[in-house]
Design a protein around this motif. Structure first.
Motif, mmCIF file in Angstrom:
data_model
loop_
_atom_site.group_PDB
_atom_site.id
_atom_site.type_symbol
_atom_site.label_atom_id
_atom_site.label_comp_id
_atom_site.label_asym_id
_atom_site.label_seq_id
_atom_site.Cartn_x
_atom_site.Cartn_y
_atom_site.Cartn_z
ATOM 1 N N ALA A 1 0.820 -1.217 0.000
ATOM 2 C CA ALA A 1 0.000 0.000 0.000
ATOM 3 C C ALA A 1 0.854 1.267 0.000
ATOM 4 O O ALA A 1 0.578 2.218 -0.740
ATOM 5 C CB ALA A 1 -0.936 -0.010 1.210
ATOM 6 N N GLN B 1 1.137 3.933 -3.239
ATOM 7 C CA GLN B 1 0.647 5.308 -3.106
ATOM 8 C C GLN B 1 1.751 6.324 -3.372
ATOM 9 O O GLN B 1 1.505 7.370 -3.984
ATOM 10 C CB GLN B 1 0.074 5.520 -1.698
ATOM 11 C CG GLN B 1 -1.225 4.790 -1.440
ATOM 12 C CD GLN B 1 -1.823 5.146 -0.088
ATOM 13 O OE1 GLN B 1 -2.395 6.223 0.086
ATOM 14 N NE2 GLN B 1 -1.681 4.247 0.871
ATOM 15 N N GLN B 2 2.953 6.015 -2.938
ATOM 16 C CA GLN B 2 4.066 6.922 -3.203
ATOM 17 C C GLN B 2 4.366 7.004 -4.689
ATOM 18 O O GLN B 2 4.710 8.079 -5.197
ATOM 19 C CB GLN B 2 5.299 6.461 -2.427
ATOM 20 C CG GLN B 2 5.196 6.690 -0.918
ATOM 21 C CD GLN B 2 6.381 6.159 -0.162
ATOM 22 O OE1 GLN B 2 7.106 5.293 -0.652
ATOM 23 N NE2 GLN B 2 6.595 6.653 1.061
ATOM 24 N N LEU C 1 2.116 6.576 -7.102
ATOM 25 C CA LEU C 1 1.001 7.218 -7.796
ATOM 26 C C LEU C 1 0.824 8.680 -7.398
ATOM 27 O O LEU C 1 0.574 9.534 -8.257
ATOM 28 C CB LEU C 1 -0.294 6.453 -7.507
ATOM 29 C CG LEU C 1 -0.416 5.046 -8.103
ATOM 30 C CD1 LEU C 1 -1.690 4.368 -7.640
ATOM 31 C CD2 LEU C 1 -0.389 5.095 -9.633
ATOM 32 N N PHE C 2 0.953 8.987 -6.084
ATOM 33 C CA PHE C 2 0.626 10.320 -5.594
ATOM 34 C C PHE C 2 1.828 11.069 -5.021
ATOM 35 O O PHE C 2 1.710 12.240 -4.670
ATOM 36 C CB PHE C 2 -0.465 10.233 -4.522
ATOM 37 C CG PHE C 2 -1.664 9.429 -4.944
ATOM 38 C CD1 PHE C 2 -2.504 9.856 -5.953
ATOM 39 C CD2 PHE C 2 -1.935 8.206 -4.325
ATOM 40 C CE1 PHE C 2 -3.599 9.105 -6.334
ATOM 41 C CE2 PHE C 2 -3.031 7.450 -4.699
ATOM 42 C CZ PHE C 2 -3.866 7.895 -5.715
ATOM 43 N N SER D 1 3.061 10.589 -2.149
ATOM 44 C CA SER D 1 2.988 10.534 -0.691
ATOM 45 C C SER D 1 1.925 9.511 -0.303
ATOM 46 O O SER D 1 1.159 9.025 -1.144
ATOM 47 C CB SER D 1 2.647 11.905 -0.097
ATOM 48 O OG SER D 1 1.374 12.329 -0.540
ATOM 49 N N VAL D 2 1.874 9.227 0.990
ATOM 50 C CA VAL D 2 0.877 8.280 1.498
ATOM 51 C C VAL D 2 -0.410 9.048 1.784
ATOM 52 O O VAL D 2 -0.457 9.884 2.699
ATOM 53 C CB VAL D 2 1.389 7.570 2.772
ATOM 54 C CG1 VAL D 2 0.318 6.643 3.336
ATOM 55 C CG2 VAL D 2 2.665 6.792 2.469
ATOM 56 N N VAL D 3 -1.445 8.809 0.999
ATOM 57 C CA VAL D 3 -2.717 9.520 1.125
ATOM 58 C C VAL D 3 -3.611 8.865 2.174
ATOM 59 O O VAL D 3 -4.237 9.540 2.983
ATOM 60 C CB VAL D 3 -3.437 9.581 -0.237
ATOM 61 C CG1 VAL D 3 -4.779 10.300 -0.103
ATOM 62 C CG2 VAL D 3 -2.558 10.253 -1.271
ATOM 63 N N PRO E 1 -2.187 2.688 5.427
ATOM 64 C CA PRO E 1 -2.238 1.322 4.885
ATOM 65 C C PRO E 1 -3.224 0.417 5.608
ATOM 66 O O PRO E 1 -3.899 -0.400 4.972
ATOM 67 C CB PRO E 1 -0.798 0.826 5.058
ATOM 68 C CG PRO E 1 0.037 2.046 5.095
ATOM 69 C CD PRO E 1 -0.813 3.100 5.729
ATOM 70 N N LEU F 1 -6.715 1.285 4.418
ATOM 71 C CA LEU F 1 -6.885 0.818 3.053
ATOM 72 C C LEU F 1 -7.066 -0.697 3.016
ATOM 73 O O LEU F 1 -7.898 -1.223 2.258
ATOM 74 C CB LEU F 1 -5.657 1.226 2.224
ATOM 75 C CG LEU F 1 -5.789 1.145 0.708
ATOM 76 C CD1 LEU F 1 -6.875 2.089 0.224
ATOM 77 C CD2 LEU F 1 -4.456 1.485 0.049
#
Length: 343
Positions: free
Chosen positions: A295, A299-300, A302-303, A305-307, A310, A313
């Motif tokens: 997770a 996220q890192q 794709l974005f 940072s961690v949105v 984990p 999610l």
């Protein structure tokens, strides 16, 4: 399957071997619960209590805790209380089976939701008992749990650290994997033999229509108690293995959530179908760990940072997967042929 721990270690280290070991423990639990829920049709929400009985039995008889609590006992056993696991495993099966009968006896007239509520209460009673049985005499050490549990040792071979066999260094996690796998093979053989026997046919009749089964001459009371006892025995054996594997037990390992997870494994895989139950246990115990580990990097990537945390999610996808499966595969991912034909 023979190469699984070696492949998992090569791919991601011994952490994944440990995940596989815990997956095998959940398979044992799911197979035990399947006897009660799948074969007999009794909704048991407190199955984790038998797991706790086996774990605490091993903790009390294979750790220094009781000797520290009772100095007189320590004088009788100056070398410590180190009960052999060859004795602990059958003893745990017997005591957990007896607890299964104690649970089943007062619930023989209950079905469906009412049975679920009573068994849920039984599971919570056991957990709270383990949490509070540290006074006035400290038996279970309360919420602190019991540590220092002896590790399993077979034929003079301790299952801890790094083991040297024929000049090869093997982590103890690998040996645990093979031991758990052998136990699962034995449990699967027992389950399949039971399912195809006269006992299994009686359980099937009770599951389909209890009143018709009683009219046909089946002793519903005895067969229900037998299902509770056998399922609980497998849970007790799994509890002994858990205690030795972890070296530590506490009430927090035996919460209602654990009972729900094991029940979800049985229902998700295919209720009453041994291969389906194994599949459900693998998916619900191993895949969440895969999602947990991936997770953050995903996220890192794709974005940047961690949105979303984990753990949040993981729970989100976990619940969504259960909803989708129950909508589109109501009899489970791998149901028995008869159930699949009906669907």
């Amino acid at each position: 399957m023979i190469l699984a721990p070696w492949l998992a270690s090569a791919a991601g280290g011994n952490y994944w071997v440990r995940v596989i070991d815990f997956t095998l423990l959940y398979i044992m639990l799911a197979l035990g619960l399947n006897i009660v829920v799948g074969f007999t049709g009794l909704l048991d929400m407190g199955f984790i209590a038998f797991y706790a009985v086996g774990a605490y039995l091993a903790a009390l008889l294979a750790s220094p805790h009781l000797l520290e609590t009772f100095p007189a006992l320590q004088a009788l056993l100056p070398h410590g209380l180190h009960t052999s696991y060859l004795l602990l495993v059958p003893l745990a099966a017997l005591i957990a089976g007896a607890c299964g009968i104690l649970l089943g006896a007062p619930t023989l007239g209950l079905r469906g939701d009412y049975l679920a509520i009573v068994t849920l209460g039984f599971g919570e009673i056991i957990r709270i008992l383990m949490r509070n049985l540290d006074r006035p005499v400290n038996i279970t050490n309360g919420a602190k749990g019991i540590s220092g549990i002896d590790t399993l040792s077979l034929f003079g071979l301790p299952f801890k650290g790094m083991i040297h066999l024929a000049g090869v260094r093997i982590p103890a996690l690998y040996l645990w994997y093979y031991l758990f796998a052998l136990l699962i093979v034995a449990i699967v053989i027992a389950c399949v033999r039971l399912q195809r026997s006269r006992i299994g046919r009686a359980w099937h009749a009770i599951r389909e229509d209890e009143e018709v089964a009683r009219v046909m001459g089946i002793n519903v009371r005895n067969y229900k108690l037998l299902a509770f006892a056998l399922g609980a025995s497998f849970g007790g054996i799994a509890g002994v293995m858990f205690a030795s594997f972890q070296g530590f037990v506490s009430p927090e390992s035996f919460t209602l959530n654990e009972s729900i997870v094991v029940l979800a494994m049985v229902v998700l895989g295919g209720i009453g179908h041994v291969p389906g139950v194994i599949l459900g246990a693998v998916l619900l115990s191993a895949l969440p760990e895969v999602l947990r580990s991936q997770a953050v990097p995903l996220q890192q990537a794709l974005f940047g940072s961690v949105v979303i945390d984990p753990e949040i999610l993981r729970q989100l996808f976990y619940g969504l997967a259960l909803v989708m499966v129950m909508l589109f595969r109501p009899h489970g991912l791998w149901p028995a042929r008869r159930q699949e034909a009906q669907a």
